[in-house]
Design an enzyme around this catalytic site. Structure first.
Site, PDB file in Angstrom:
ATOM      1  CG  HIS A   1      -5.666   1.697   5.414  1.00  0.00           C
ATOM      2  ND1 HIS A   1      -5.213   2.673   6.266  1.00  0.00           N
ATOM      3  CD2 HIS A   1      -4.631   0.838   5.232  1.00  0.00           C
ATOM      4  CE1 HIS A   1      -3.944   2.417   6.570  1.00  0.00           C
ATOM      5  NE2 HIS A   1      -3.574   1.306   5.956  1.00  0.00           N
TER       6      HIS A   1
ATOM      7  CG  ASN B   1      -1.707   1.241   1.416  1.00  0.00           C
ATOM      8  OD1 ASN B   1      -1.817   2.043   0.488  1.00  0.00           O
ATOM      9  ND2 ASN B   1      -2.286   1.436   2.598  1.00  0.00           N
TER      10      ASN B   1
ATOM     11  CB  SER C   1       5.572  -2.164  12.094  1.00  0.00           C
ATOM     12  OG  SER C   1       5.128  -0.853  12.407  1.00  0.00           O
TER      13      SER C   1
ATOM     14  CE  LYS D   1       0.199   3.449   4.818  1.00  0.00           C
ATOM     15  NZ  LYS D   1       0.115   3.618   6.242  1.00  0.00           N
TER      16      LYS D   1
ATOM     17  CD  GLU E   1      -2.820   5.497   6.844  1.00  0.00           C
ATOM     18  OE1 GLU E   1      -2.843   5.596   5.606  1.00  0.00           O
ATOM     19  OE2 GLU E   1      -1.848   5.026   7.477  1.00  0.00           O
TER      20      GLU E   1
ATOM     21  N   GLY F   1       2.894  -1.187   4.370  1.00  0.00           N
ATOM     22  CA  GLY F   1       2.838   0.246   4.064  1.00  0.00           C
ATOM     23  C   GLY F   1       4.229   0.773   3.765  1.00  0.00           C
ATOM     24  N   GLY F   2       4.861   1.356   4.779  1.00  0.00           N
ATOM     25  CA  GLY F   2       6.164   2.022   4.610  1.00  0.00           C
ATOM     26  C   GLY F   2       7.184   1.201   3.839  1.00  0.00           C
TER      27      GLY F   2
ATOM     28  CD  GLU G   1      -3.256  -2.867   7.478  1.00  0.00           C
ATOM     29  OE1 GLU G   1      -2.149  -3.080   7.010  1.00  0.00           O
ATOM     30  OE2 GLU G   1      -3.891  -1.814   7.272  1.00  0.00           O
TER      31      GLU G   1
ATOM     32  N   GLY H   1       2.743   1.868  10.940  1.00  0.00           N
ATOM     33  CA  GLY H   1       3.717   2.952  10.828  1.00  0.00           C
ATOM     34  C   GLY H   1       4.435   3.287  12.126  1.00  0.00           C
TER      35      GLY H   1
HETATM   36  C1  PEP Z   1      -0.588   0.096   6.368  1.00  0.00           C
HETATM   37  O1  PEP Z   1      -0.703   1.312   6.306  1.00  0.00           O
HETATM   38  O2  PEP Z   1      -1.462  -0.643   5.882  1.00  0.00           O
HETATM   39  C2  PEP Z   1       0.603  -0.454   7.016  1.00  0.00           C
HETATM   40  C3  PEP Z   1       0.563  -1.696   7.379  1.00  0.00           C
HETATM   41  O3  PEP Z   1       1.637   0.411   7.209  1.00  0.00           O
HETATM   42  P1  PEP Z   1       3.096   0.038   7.781  1.00  0.00           P
HETATM   43  O4  PEP Z   1       3.551  -1.219   7.086  1.00  0.00           O
HETATM   44  O5  PEP Z   1       3.950   1.210   7.433  1.00  0.00           O
HETATM   45  O6  PEP Z   1       2.950  -0.170   9.246  1.00  0.00           O
END
Ligand code: PEP
Length: 266
Positions: free
Chosen positions: A108, A16, A224, A18, A110, A245-246, A178, A184
């Site tokens: 999600h 993802n 993470s 973002k 967010e 994500g990141g 999640e 994050g």
């Molecule tokens: C996400 O935003 O779906 C996510 C899992 O982010 P991260 O991997 O950065 O924690």
């Protein structure tokens, strides 16, 4: 895939992005990611890889993947519950299907927190996605406050029950657990925590949609995820992949997550 005589769900590693990478950066990124994985000898039938760029990148990503016959799947980060009309800023499932998206991320954290998306809206978006044969990746997860008040499973289980309100037992769906506190933050859930909640989510799938859907539906862990911890999640029987994500924005790191089988017998 069959391991030790048991049929296993094909793992899915989903990135993802973002609100990162414009359409030109997306082209360069997807090209490099595909080369990187191909050079490393990645078997795309053994572990599926999907990217989730911003809406404005989708046409470029589609064109590249189709022209170069890349084995990458792709999808959008959200979809409107509406079909068409006076909904400024919204993107319909029909548009995404026309762009050959296979997946769409729905609910999600967010979107739930920053855009006040409710369980009812999540459920309506899932119906809109399914109507256009898009596979929804249904995100559920508890905040740190939920965790303290209700324990790890209560909120994700309630969110999944609400999300499935309009889903039939023939539907192709993916669920992503999640925990909001892990997204994050660098503070990932332990593999045991992820497995405990994933098992409860699979029980909800079984109760509401039946054994076949529960058996075939992939449940991802997200929060993470890095190359250093993916193998431990993938050893858990109810975790079938990751929503990243990141780390999905770093080609070497994401490729290493995709290639978790180097570290785990699965
Ligand atoms: C996400 O935003 O779906 C996510 C899992 O982010 P991260 O991997 O950065 O924690």
């Amino acid at each position: 895939m069959v391991v030790n005589g048991l049929a296993r769900r094909t793992p899915l590693i989903a990135g993802n992005w973002k609100m990162n990478l414009d359409h030109l950066q997306a082209i360069a990124f997807v090209q490099k990611l595909a080369w990187n994985l191909k050079d490393a000898g990645h078997d795309f039938t053994a572990v599926e890889v999907a990217v989730f760029p911003p809406f404005t990148d989708l046409r470029s990503v589609q064109t590249l993947i189709s022209a170069d016959k890349l084995d990458l799947a792709f999808g959008a980060q959200d979809v409107s519950a509406q079909e068409s009309g006076a909904f400024t800023g919204e993107i319909s499932g029909a548009f995404l299907a026309k762009l050959e998206c296979q997946y769409v991320i729905i609910g999600h954290s967010e979107r739930r927190t920053l855009h006040n998306e409710t369980d009812e809206q999540v459920s309506a978006k899932i119906a809109a996605a399914l109507k256009h044969n898009l596979v929804p990746i249904i995100c559920v997860g508890e905040t740190a406050a939920d965790l303290e008040l209700h324990g790890p499973s209560a909120v994700p289980v309630a969110q999944l029950r609400a999300a499935l309100a309009n889903v039939s037992n023939a539907a192709d769906i993916v669920v992503a657990y999640e925990p909001v506190w892990a997204i994050g933050s660098g503070q990932a859930a332990t593999p045991e925590q992820a497995e405990q909640v994933a098992a409860q989510l699979r029980a909800v799938l079984q109760e509401t949609l039946g054994q076949d859907v529960a058996d075939k539906t992939r449940i991802l862990y997200g929060g993470s995820v890095k190359s250093g911890n993916i193998a431990a999640y993938m050893r858990e029987p109810n975790v079938d992949g990751a929503l990243v994500g990141g780390a999905s924005l770093d080609i070497a790191e994401f490729s290493s997550i995709v290639r978790f089988q180097k570290h785990v017998g699965r």
